[in-house]
Design an enzyme around this catalytic site. Sequence first.
Site, PDB file in Angstrom:
ATOM      1  CD  GLN A  83      16.916   3.384  33.509  1.00 29.49           C
ATOM      2  OE1 GLN A  83      17.108   3.560  32.307  1.00 29.49           O
ATOM      3  NE2 GLN A  83      17.614   4.007  34.436  1.00 29.49           N
ATOM      4  CB  ILE A  84      14.982  -3.372  35.265  1.00 24.02           C
ATOM      5  CG1 ILE A  84      13.828  -2.527  35.806  1.00 24.02           C
ATOM      6  CG2 ILE A  84      15.261  -4.563  36.183  1.00 24.02           C
ATOM      7  CD1 ILE A  84      12.495  -3.232  35.884  1.00 24.02           C
ATOM      8  CB  ILE A 142       6.734  -3.881   0.588  1.00 24.49           C
ATOM      9  CG1 ILE A 142       6.184  -2.639  -0.142  1.00 24.49           C
ATOM     10  CG2 ILE A 142       5.779  -5.073   0.490  1.00 24.49           C
ATOM     11  CD1 ILE A 142       4.977  -1.966   0.506  1.00 24.49           C
ATOM     12  CB  THR A 143       6.269  -6.421   5.882  1.00 26.90           C
ATOM     13  OG1 THR A 143       6.364  -5.244   6.674  1.00 26.90           O
ATOM     14  CG2 THR A 143       6.589  -7.639   6.729  1.00 26.90           C
ATOM     15  CG  LEU A 192      -1.838   1.159   1.479  1.00 29.38           C
ATOM     16  CD1 LEU A 192      -2.923   1.218   0.403  1.00 29.38           C
ATOM     17  CD2 LEU A 192      -2.529   1.064   2.859  1.00 29.38           C
ATOM     18  CD  GLN A 240       8.241   1.214  48.238  1.00 32.09           C
ATOM     19  OE1 GLN A 240       8.672   2.343  48.480  1.00 32.09           O
ATOM     20  NE2 GLN A 240       7.292   0.657  48.957  1.00 32.09           N
ATOM     21  CD  GLU A 259      -0.633  -4.257   9.860  1.00 24.62           C
ATOM     22  OE1 GLU A 259      -1.829  -4.212  10.208  1.00 24.62           O
ATOM     23  OE2 GLU A 259      -0.094  -5.267   9.385  1.00 24.62           O
TER      24      GLU A 259
HETATM   25  N1  CAA Z   1     -13.450  -0.267   6.829  1.00 23.37           N
HETATM   26  C1  CAA Z   1     -14.127  -0.073   5.661  1.00 23.37           C
HETATM   27  N2  CAA Z   1     -14.202   1.133   5.042  1.00 23.37           N
HETATM   28  C2  CAA Z   1     -13.560   2.155   5.606  1.00 23.37           C
HETATM   29  C3  CAA Z   1     -12.848   2.025   6.819  1.00 23.37           C
HETATM   30  C4  CAA Z   1     -12.806   0.761   7.439  1.00 23.37           C
HETATM   31  N3  CAA Z   1     -12.161   0.575   8.572  1.00 23.37           N
HETATM   32  N4  CAA Z   1     -12.311   3.230   7.140  1.00 23.37           N
HETATM   33  C5  CAA Z   1     -12.683   4.083   6.180  1.00 23.37           C
HETATM   34  N5  CAA Z   1     -13.448   3.437   5.258  1.00 23.37           N
HETATM   35  C6  CAA Z   1     -14.093   4.025   4.079  1.00 23.37           C
HETATM   36  C7  CAA Z   1     -14.988   5.212   4.504  1.00 23.37           C
HETATM   37  O1  CAA Z   1     -16.259   4.779   4.886  1.00 23.37           O
HETATM   38  C8  CAA Z   1     -15.003   6.066   3.248  1.00 23.37           C
HETATM   39  O2  CAA Z   1     -15.919   5.563   2.309  1.00 23.37           O
HETATM   40  P1  CAA Z   1     -17.379   6.272   2.058  1.00 23.37           P
HETATM   41  O3  CAA Z   1     -17.072   7.695   1.687  1.00 23.37           O
HETATM   42  O4  CAA Z   1     -17.993   5.482   0.969  1.00 23.37           O
HETATM   43  O5  CAA Z   1     -18.101   6.162   3.364  1.00 23.37           O
HETATM   44  C9  CAA Z   1     -13.612   5.819   2.653  1.00 23.37           C
HETATM   45  O6  CAA Z   1     -13.113   4.606   3.203  1.00 23.37           O
HETATM   46  C10 CAA Z   1     -12.648   6.947   2.982  1.00 23.37           C
HETATM   47  O7  CAA Z   1     -12.616   7.085   4.407  1.00 23.37           O
HETATM   48  P2  CAA Z   1     -11.902   8.319   5.107  1.00 23.37           P
HETATM   49  O8  CAA Z   1     -12.477   9.591   4.561  1.00 23.37           O
HETATM   50  O9  CAA Z   1     -11.975   8.098   6.583  1.00 23.37           O
HETATM   51  O10 CAA Z   1     -10.413   8.158   4.568  1.00 23.37           O
HETATM   52  P3  CAA Z   1      -9.125   9.043   4.816  1.00 23.37           P
HETATM   53  O11 CAA Z   1      -8.464   9.275   3.511  1.00 23.37           O
HETATM   54  O12 CAA Z   1      -9.449  10.212   5.692  1.00 23.37           O
HETATM   55  O13 CAA Z   1      -8.154   8.003   5.597  1.00 23.37           O
HETATM   56  C11 CAA Z   1      -7.162   6.963   7.493  1.00 23.37           C
HETATM   57  C12 CAA Z   1      -8.430   7.491   6.812  1.00 23.37           C
HETATM   58  C13 CAA Z   1      -7.666   6.189   8.699  1.00 23.37           C
HETATM   59  C14 CAA Z   1      -6.243   8.086   7.922  1.00 23.37           C
HETATM   60  C15 CAA Z   1      -6.413   5.998   6.539  1.00 23.37           C
HETATM   61  O14 CAA Z   1      -5.854   6.715   5.462  1.00 23.37           O
HETATM   62  C16 CAA Z   1      -5.334   5.185   7.218  1.00 23.37           C
HETATM   63  O15 CAA Z   1      -5.632   4.147   7.801  1.00 23.37           O
HETATM   64  N6  CAA Z   1      -4.038   5.615   7.130  1.00 23.37           N
HETATM   65  C17 CAA Z   1      -2.919   4.807   7.628  1.00 23.37           C
HETATM   66  C18 CAA Z   1      -2.378   3.893   6.558  1.00 23.37           C
HETATM   67  C19 CAA Z   1      -1.854   2.604   7.098  1.00 23.37           C
HETATM   68  O16 CAA Z   1      -2.331   2.066   8.092  1.00 23.37           O
HETATM   69  N7  CAA Z   1      -0.857   2.032   6.423  1.00 23.37           N
HETATM   70  C20 CAA Z   1      -0.341   0.761   6.809  1.00 23.37           C
HETATM   71  C21 CAA Z   1       0.499   0.175   5.725  1.00 23.37           C
HETATM   72  S1  CAA Z   1       0.550  -1.581   5.796  1.00 23.37           S
HETATM   73  C22 CAA Z   1       1.717  -1.991   6.932  1.00 23.37           C
HETATM   74  O17 CAA Z   1       2.241  -1.179   7.635  1.00 23.37           O
HETATM   75  C23 CAA Z   1       2.012  -3.458   7.006  1.00 23.37           C
HETATM   76  C24 CAA Z   1       3.332  -3.750   7.613  1.00 23.37           C
HETATM   77  O18 CAA Z   1       4.344  -3.701   6.972  1.00 23.37           O
HETATM   78  C25 CAA Z   1       3.410  -4.202   9.007  1.00 23.37           C
END
Ligand code: CAA
Length: 369
Positions: free
Chosen positions: A326-327, A147-148, A115, A269, A353
Site C-alpha cells: 500500500q505504501i 510436501i516441502t 505428514l 502523518q 505447519e
Molecule cells: N507434543 C507431544 N504430544 C502431543 C502434543 C505435543 N505438542 N500435542 C498433542 N500431543 C499428544 C496428546 O497428548 C495426545 O496423547 P495422549 O492421549 O496420550 O495424551 C495425542 O497427541 C493426541 O492429542 P490431541 O487429542 O490433542 O490430537 P488432535 O487429533 O485433537 O490434534 C491438533 C491436535 C493440534 C489439531 C493437531 O492435529 C495439529 O497440530 N494439526 C495441524 C497439523 C499440522 O500442523 N500440519 C503441518 C504439516 S507440516 C508442514 O506444514 C511443513 C511445511 O511444509 C512447512
Amino acid sequence: MMRDMVRKFAQNEIAPRAAEIDRTHRFPRENLEKMAALGLMGVPIPEEWGGAGCDFLSYIITVEEISRACASTGVILAVHTSLGCFSTLYFGTEEQKKRYLTKLATGEYLGAFALTEANAGSDPANLSTTARLEGGCYIVNGSKIFITSGGEADVYVTFVRTAPGRGYQGITCLLVDRDTPGFTIGKKEEKMGLHGSATTELIFDNARVPEENRLGVENEGFKVAMALLDGGRIGIGAQGLGIARAALDAALDYAKQRVQFGRPIAEHQAVQFMLADMATRVDAARLLVYRAARRRDMGLSYTKEASMAKLYATDTAMQVTTDAVQILGGYGYCQEYPVERYMRDAKITQIYEGTNQIQRLVIAKQLLK
Ligand code: CAA
C-alpha cells in the site's frame, strides 16, 4: 555474532538472487550449498553429530535473517532443521543418528517432512497411507501432498498408518530414503508464492522401507509429529518475522524518497501511522518468537508459546507486507519492487505447519488444561 554473520551472508549472497529465483521457480540449490559450507544447515545440532552446536535461539535468528533475504530458502532451511534434523536427534537410535543426522546436520542430505495427505491436513490423526510389516520391511501404500522439498530432499520423515481404526494411536514414523523402491515423486504444485521451494506429492506404491528405519515406537508416531511441530512452529514464526522485517525496511526506504504534495510521503502523518504500526507489530512478533525459542533452550514447556509466536508473527507478516504494498502504491503492485513477492510469500506462513486457526486451538487447549 551469529546475527551479524548470517545477516551479512544473507544480504550479500542470498538476497541478490531472490527475485530471479521467484521469477524462474528455480530450487535454490546453490544457496543450500553455501549455507552448508558455513555450517548453517545444522545450527542447533550438537557438534558430535555434525552440527554447529549452537542454541535454538541462534537457529531461529538464522531462519529470520535468511527469510528476510529469501523466504523460499528460509522454509527449506526451517523444515530441514526443525523437522528433519530434530526428528533423528530426538527420536533416533544411535545407528539412525550416525546414518542420517550426521549427513543432515552438515547439509550433505536435505530433510523433508511428510505428514499431510489429501484428506488429512489440519487433522493428521486421520491419515490413511498404510504400512504393514513383512519380511523385515514396512510395505507402504498411499500418497502425501504439499510436501516441502519434495523431489529435492534425500530423506523424508514420513507418517503412516500401522493400526487401522485407532486414530492417532495407530500412526508410525518412518525415515524414507529418496531411492526407496516403490517411492516416487508426484505432481509439483504451482503456488502463489515461495516459488523457489519445491512443493510436491509423494507416492508410495508397495514402497519397501526397512524396519530399522522406523523412528521411535510403532503406533506412537503422532506424538513424534506433534513434538517436532512445536519446534517447527517457532521456525515458521521466525520466517514470518524475517519477511515482515524485509517489507518494513522496503516501505521505510521508499517513504523517505517518494515525494508527493511537495514532500516525502514519510512526512505525511497517514504514512507515519502505518509505519509506526508495522514496526510495533514486527517488534512484538520478534519478542514472542524469541521468548518461545528461549523457553525451549531453557528446557521449559513451550507448546503454547510456539503457537502464539507462529500465530502472531505470521499474521504480522501478512499485515506488514500488505501495508508495504500500500505504501509503495502502484509500484508496490509491480515486480520491479520486491514487496509484492513478500506479500505472496507471507500468505503461506499463515497456512502451513498448522493453520493459524489450529494454532488458536493449541493455545486454548493449553490455557484450559
Ligand atoms: N507434543 C507431544 N504430544 C502431543 C502434543 C505435543 N505438542 N500435542 C498433542 N500431543 C499428544 C496428546 O497428548 C495426545 O496423547 P495422549 O492421549 O496420550 O495424551 C495425542 O497427541 C493426541 O492429542 P490431541 O487429542 O490433542 O490430537 P488432535 O487429533 O485433537 O490434534 C491438533 C491436535 C493440534 C489439531 C493437531 O492435529 C495439529 O497440530 N494439526 C495441524 C497439523 C499440522 O500442523 N500440519 C503441518 C504439516 S507440516 C508442514 O506444514 C511443513 C511445511 O511444509 C512447512
